[in-house]
Every structure is written in C-alpha cells, then in structure tokens.
Design a protein around this motif. Structure first.
Motif, PDB file in Angstrom:
ATOM      1  N   TRP A 155       1.098  -1.352  -0.133  1.00 52.10           N
ATOM      2  CA  TRP A 155      -0.074  -0.030   0.027  1.00 52.10           C
ATOM      3  C   TRP A 155       0.664   0.949  -0.010  1.00 52.10           C
ATOM      4  CZ3 TRP A 155      -0.888   4.477   2.974  1.00 52.10           C
ATOM      5  CH2 TRP A 155      -2.235   4.980   3.021  1.00 52.10           C
ATOM      6  N   PRO A 165       0.865 -15.005   1.626  1.00 54.21           N
ATOM      7  CA  PRO A 165      -0.978 -14.680   1.674  1.00 54.21           C
ATOM      8  C   PRO A 165      -1.296 -13.666   1.817  1.00 54.21           C
ATOM      9  CG  PRO A 165       0.057 -16.154   4.044  1.00 54.21           C
ATOM     10  CD  PRO A 165       1.066 -15.770   3.030  1.00 54.21           C
ATOM     11  N   ASN A 196      -4.353  -6.120   0.984  1.00 55.37           N
ATOM     12  CA  ASN A 196      -3.356  -5.434   0.498  1.00 55.37           C
ATOM     13  C   ASN A 196      -2.895  -4.201   1.448  1.00 55.37           C
ATOM     14  OD1 ASN A 196      -0.484  -5.426  -0.285  1.00 55.37           O
ATOM     15  ND2 ASN A 196      -1.292  -4.819  -1.871  1.00 55.37           N
ATOM     16  N   MET A 236       1.062  -1.911   6.570  1.00 52.29           N
ATOM     17  CA  MET A 236       2.149  -1.275   6.730  1.00 52.29           C
ATOM     18  C   MET A 236       3.239  -1.922   6.326  1.00 52.29           C
ATOM     19  SD  MET A 236       0.419   1.603   6.207  1.00 52.29           S
ATOM     20  CE  MET A 236      -0.911   2.768   6.823  1.00 52.29           C
ATOM     21  N   GLY A 280      -8.295   3.035   9.129  1.00 47.62           N
ATOM     22  CA  GLY A 280      -8.571   4.062   8.166  1.00 47.62           C
ATOM     23  C   GLY A 280      -8.552   3.491   7.141  1.00 47.62           C
ATOM     24  N   LEU A 339      -6.764  -8.459   9.094  1.00 45.75           N
ATOM     25  CA  LEU A 339      -6.498  -7.575  10.110  1.00 45.75           C
ATOM     26  C   LEU A 339      -6.788  -8.847  11.700  1.00 45.75           C
ATOM     27  CD1 LEU A 339     -10.353  -6.511   9.683  1.00 45.75           C
ATOM     28  CD2 LEU A 339      -8.441  -4.776  10.555  1.00 45.75           C
ATOM     29  N   SER A 388      -4.664 -11.914  10.939  1.00 41.20           N
ATOM     30  CA  SER A 388      -3.085 -12.146  11.168  1.00 41.20           C
ATOM     31  C   SER A 388      -2.096 -11.089  11.321  1.00 41.20           C
ATOM     32  CB  SER A 388      -2.975 -12.419   9.660  1.00 41.20           C
ATOM     33  OG  SER A 388      -3.700 -13.743   9.260  1.00 41.20           O
ATOM     34  N   ALA A 410      -5.014  -6.147  14.186  1.00 35.97           N
ATOM     35  CA  ALA A 410      -4.826  -5.263  14.238  1.00 35.97           C
ATOM     36  C   ALA A 410      -5.629  -3.833  15.021  1.00 35.97           C
ATOM     37  CB  ALA A 410      -5.187  -4.571  12.753  1.00 35.97           C
ATOM     38  N   ASP A 428      -8.532   9.499   9.552  1.00 37.47           N
ATOM     39  CA  ASP A 428      -8.090   8.253   8.668  1.00 37.47           C
ATOM     40  C   ASP A 428      -7.546   9.253   7.665  1.00 37.47           C
ATOM     41  OD1 ASP A 428      -9.671   6.935  11.034  1.00 37.47           O
ATOM     42  OD2 ASP A 428     -11.480   7.113   9.704  1.00 37.47           O
ATOM     43  N   HIS A 484       1.087  -2.427  13.468  1.00 40.67           N
ATOM     44  CA  HIS A 484       0.696  -3.088  11.943  1.00 40.67           C
ATOM     45  C   HIS A 484       1.792  -3.775  12.123  1.00 40.67           C
ATOM     46  CE1 HIS A 484       0.606   1.702  10.808  1.00 40.67           C
ATOM     47  NE2 HIS A 484      -0.434   0.719  11.325  1.00 40.67           N
ATOM     48  N   ASN A 537       4.621 -17.209   3.851  1.00 43.33           N
ATOM     49  CA  ASN A 537       5.486 -16.137   4.416  1.00 43.33           C
ATOM     50  C   ASN A 537       7.017 -16.102   4.327  1.00 43.33           C
ATOM     51  OD1 ASN A 537       4.419 -13.310   3.592  1.00 43.33           O
ATOM     52  ND2 ASN A 537       3.493 -13.337   4.924  1.00 43.33           N
TER      53      ASN A 537
END
Ligand SMILES: Cc1cc2nc3c(=O)[nH]c(=O)nc-3n(C[C@H](O)[C@H](O)[C@H](O)COP(=O)(O)OP(=O)(O)OC[C@H]3O[C@@H](n4cnc5c(N)ncnc54)[C@H](O)[C@@H]3O)c2cc1C
Length: 491
Positions: free
Chosen positions: A44, A80, A84, A87, A147, A157, A159, A162, A345, A442, A478
């Motif tokens: 992102w 995974p 996307n 951060m 945001g 979220l 994984s 968040a 946001d 993050h 990963n």
C-alpha cells in the motif's frame, strides 16, 4: 502455462505445480497473467515490489487446503494476502518470483450472523466495511475500525492483530476473535470456529495464529464478537497547546466519561495541514490553528444521548477552566462526526502524498508517551538534519505513528533505503530505551524483520523460531516475514 514478464522461467517442478494448481482452481482462481497480478505485487505504501509465480484466489477452505498441500508437495512458498492494505510489506512477495500470492479476497461470505448471541462467522476475505454494514443492518456493531476499512479483510486484520481507533475501549483484533478456522502448512484444516467461553484443553492455538502474519497458517474464517449498536455517540475536536496537555485531557475525560470513552486520537498541526491539502473539500474543525488536536469519541448503549453529550460538555468545561485545551467543538450530528474522522483517517494518505518518510508504528507506556515524543522528535531532527518528525494517532493506547519526513529534495525509494534506514534504527533504539515496542499494531512484515531480530528479547525470538519450526518446518508460509528461522543444525 506460458512464462510471463513478471514470472521467471518456471523450473520443471514449477511447471508441474502450475498445471496442477490451474486445474484445481480454474481460470477465476488461478492466473500467471502479469496484468492481473500487477496490482498485488506492491504494498500500500509503495515501499516494496516483488514478483510472483502466480496469483491463486481459492473460493473455499477446501480449495485453500488442497492448494497448500500442492505447494507443500512442490516446495512452493506462499504469501497470503487479503486487502493488501498492510503497512509492513507483509503481503508482498520477494523478488525471486518463486512464491505464489494466495489471495483470500474471493472468500468474502458472511456465513452467519446471530445478533442475539452477538456473534458473526466471516470468511477471511470479508472486507471490514462490509462487516460493519452487515452488523449495522442487524442492529449490531463490530467494535474495531481503522482507516483502511474499505480494503482491509478479516483475515488480514486477524493475521496482523490490527488495532485502530477503538482499542482504548474494546481491545485489538485479538479481543474480537471468538473462534478461528485456518489451513496449516501441511494442508490440514484447524477448525476452532465454535466459540467456547470456557475451554481448558491446553494451548489456545487460535491465539498463536492471531498476529502471526501468515507465517504459521492461512486464516480462512473466524467467529467474531458483535456488540449492540451504540445509541448515543458524541464526538469532539479539541485544539491544544502541547502533547502533555493532550495527556492531561485524556486523563480528565477518561475519569469523567469512564467506559463511555471509546477513542482518543492526537493530530499535530502538521498532519492536519497535510490532510487539508490532500482533501480540498475538507475544513478544519476549529477557526484557529493549534499545535495539537485531540479527536475524542464517547459512545453509549443507552438511548439517552443528551446525557452523554451533557457529560462530555461538563467534562470539557472543567478541563478548559484548568487550561487543559484552548478550544473545542462537539460535532452537531453524525455527518460532522464523520467529517472529523475523515480528517484523522486521511493522515496516512496525506503523509504518503507529501514525499518520502520513514514510518514507525511504536508504543511506549501510555503515561510516558508525551515525554517520548518531546525527547525523540528534536533528537532525530538534530541527528538527521532536514528531517521532520511528526507523531499522531492513538495516544489513549500509548501508540503513535512516529513518522520522520525526509529532507526536501530527497528521492523517493533512494532515501528510504539509505539515510532513512539509519533514522529508523535510531528511532527503534530510543523506543527500546523507553521500554516500548517497535510494532504496536502494524506487525513486522518484511519492513522490521531485521530490527526485530536485532532488538527483541533473545528468549522471545528463540521461542518464536521454535514455534515457526514446529508449525512450518519447510518454511513455505510467508518466508522472510516476521521471524526468520535460521538453518537448523542436524544432530
Ligand atoms: C489508511 C490506512 C489506515 C490504517 N490504519 C490502521 C490502524 O489504525 N491500525 C492498524 O492496526 N492497521 C491500520 N492499517 C493497516 C492495515 O489496514 C491492517 O494491517 C490490516 O490488518 C491489513 O489487512 P489486509 O486484509 O489488507 O491484509 P494484507 O495487507 O493483505 O496482509 C497483511 C498481513 O497479513 C497476512 N495475511 C493476510 N490475510 C491473511 C490470511 N487470511 N491468513 C493468513 N495471513 C494473512 C499477510 O501475509 C500479511 O503478512 C491501515 C491501513 C491503511 C491503508
């Protein structure tokens, strides 16, 4: 399957894998087309771009399990990916082109929603905003927001464990997960979706998967808690002279409003200026420019929102008498409250538009955060001339996003890889000296993997490596993210 510009020439093992995976998932669920993959190869923030062997988008848990088994058989690494919006570069593959991206976005069904029980079962690809809409339609709410809610998925979220803007009252994602379904590295399905209030059958394995950033398993579904929709909501924007005043105001409003206080965010003048430049239609809530701003939200489950408003007004009246802030406005309606939140946001997007910056999502004990900001900002600016440090975010959680903006003229991409890295190392050293965490919400991803290895407690690191080794011995989930498993010595 033809080789493509983004895909390296497949070795024989990859060719066999590609054929098997394509026939398993069909054309909607599997592609090596560079155009279809392109948008998902960069994170992102635009910091990391990788290459992928293929983009796999299974539509069911069974298909995820079959695909993971296929990857295990062929030794194909898996990255995974949800929305996307992460951060830390966790969902971006490396540039070897050896890994597939496993997107969960097609698994976007809400399997069931039980308002009476306060539970919803979501597939991993459900977008957070869609969950909010579904809960709202049932007279309920999902008590976590951030945001990136228009793209972040439930799997992502979970994984990343968040946080967001309601952690102060409701906790992080970990607190919302009542049950979990995941596919493990060998393709086995771990089914712990049924929520049990009491269950002492040993380790709570779902908690191990939460926050594991796709390195221990693929989250395919979750049972999440819902709360009754709030009936009263009062949102205020205050202008303050200093970050220490913000802490005093937080204490005061916290004392007066108790459990009704749900959000307390701080926004320095520089961030508000950046947002107003990004969003020409947006307006500053207050007439004057203030060094700091606080966005305060209180929520009530009872119908009497006038009382809630009166309580916040009384709290702010006492606080201004004690000089804790300079000016404030309480949103007149939901629309104005949303406008306040849009300002908050949009900070990440506004900062991204300005130019290169190093972003540090850090926490220190809540009580020490103002002193940390006051010490770290001038120290960094003096040590790295031309930089500017700005801190914004979740003061109520002792978590700010401590961004260091590059000197004028710095080239995006070059600065981050050079001087920017030295800036980050210095910031993280200071955070550790203050007893804090280099990742508050993050995650580690690829961005902080070296810094975690450098700074984290060796005992904790060794435990993390043991867990990784036990759950993913071939290191296919990963790779290069969160925890790097050193080669295991043969005994
Ligand atoms: C404007 C903006 C504001 C934001 N604000 C906040 C904030 O306040 N608080 C906060 O915590 N975050 C915030 N974020 C970051 C981001 O939204 C969260 O990290 C979110 O959890 C990522 O979800 P995602 O679906 O986009 O995951 P991705 O970015 O796709 O992936 C994130 C990580 O999770 C892994 N992953 C994804 N899906 C799965 C799955 N199903 N199973 C296993 N692993 C998986 C990936 O491999 C990667 O390591 C913000 C982002 C944006 C763009």
């Amino acid at each position: 399957m033809a080789a493509t510009m983004n895909v390296p020439s497949p070795a024989p093992v990859a060719t066999a894998f590609l054929e098997d995976a394509a026939s398993l998932l069909g054309p909607r669920g599997f592609t090596t087309d560079p155009e279809r993959m392109d948008a998902w190869l960069t994170d992102w923030r635009g910091r990391y771009t990788g290459r992928a062997l293929a983009l796999a988008s299974p539509a069911s848990t069974q298909d995820v399990a079959a695909l993971v088994k296929l990857c295990a058989a062929h030794g194909v690494p898996i990255v995974p990916q949800g929305g996307n919006s992460g951060m830390a570069g966790g969902a971006t593959p490396d540039d070897s082109g050896a890994a597939i991206i496993l997107s969960l976005r097609r698994m976007d069904a809400i399997r069931s929603l039980d308002a009476a029980a306060g539970q919803v079962v979501c597939e991993a690809g459900v977008i957070l905003q869609h969950l909010h809409d579904a809960a709202d339609a049932a007279g309920m709410r999902f008590p976590l927001t951030l945001g990136g809610k228009g793209s972040a998925t439930i799997g992502g979220l979970i994984s990343t464990n968040a946080g967001g803007t309601q952690v102060l009252r409701h906790g992080t994602m970990r607190a919302q997960v009542l049950g979990l379904e995941a596919v493990l590295a060998n393709g086995a399905v771990f089914d712990a979706l049924t929520p049990l209030k009491k269950d002492n059958r040993g380790f709570d394995l779902k908690q191990l998967l939460i926050g594991s950033e796709g390195t221990l398993g693929i989250v395919t579904a979750a049972t999440l808690r819902l709360l009754p929709a709030p009936i009263g909501r009062v949102t205020a924007w205050a202008g303050l002279a200093s970050i220490t005043d913000a802490r005093s105001l937080l204490r005061r409003v916290g004392r007066d409003m108790g459990e009704a206080l749900e959000g307390f965010e701080v926004v320095p003048a520089h961030c508000l200026d950046s947002v107003l430049a990004l969003l020409p239609a947006a307006r500053a809530p207050l007439g004057e420019r203030h060094a700091w701003n606080a966005l305060i939200e209180c929520v009530s489950a009872s119908a009497d929102s006038t009382t809630l408003r009166e309580r916040l007004e009384a709290s702010l009246a006492g606080a201004i008498e004690d000089d804790l802030f300079q000016d404030a406005v309480i949103a007149a309606n939901d629309r104005q409250a949303e406008d306040f939140w849009t300002l908050r946001d949009s900070i990440s997007a506004a900062e991204r538009a300005i130019g290169p910056a190093m972003q540090h999502d850090i926490s220190v004990p809540v009580e020490r955060m103002p002193e940390f900001i006051l010490a770290a900002s001038p120290a960094i600016e003096a040590e790295f001339p031309g930089t500017r440090a700005v801190a914004f975010g979740h003061l109520g959680d002792g978590n700010v996003h401590f961004h260091v903006l590059a000197p004028a003229g710095a080239v995006r991409g070059e600065w981050e890889e050079g001087a920017g890295k030295a800036v980050s190392a210095r910031v993280y050293d200071m955070v550790c000296e203050w007893g804090g965490s280099i990742s508050a919400e993050h995650g580690i991803g690829q961005m902080k993997v070296g810094e975690l290895a450098r700074l984290h407690d060796p005992v904790a690191l060794s435990l993390m490596r043991s867990v990784k080794q036990a759950l993913d011995p071939a290191g296919l989930l990963n790779p290069g993210k969160l925890v790097i498993t050193p080669p295991v010595a043969c005994t």
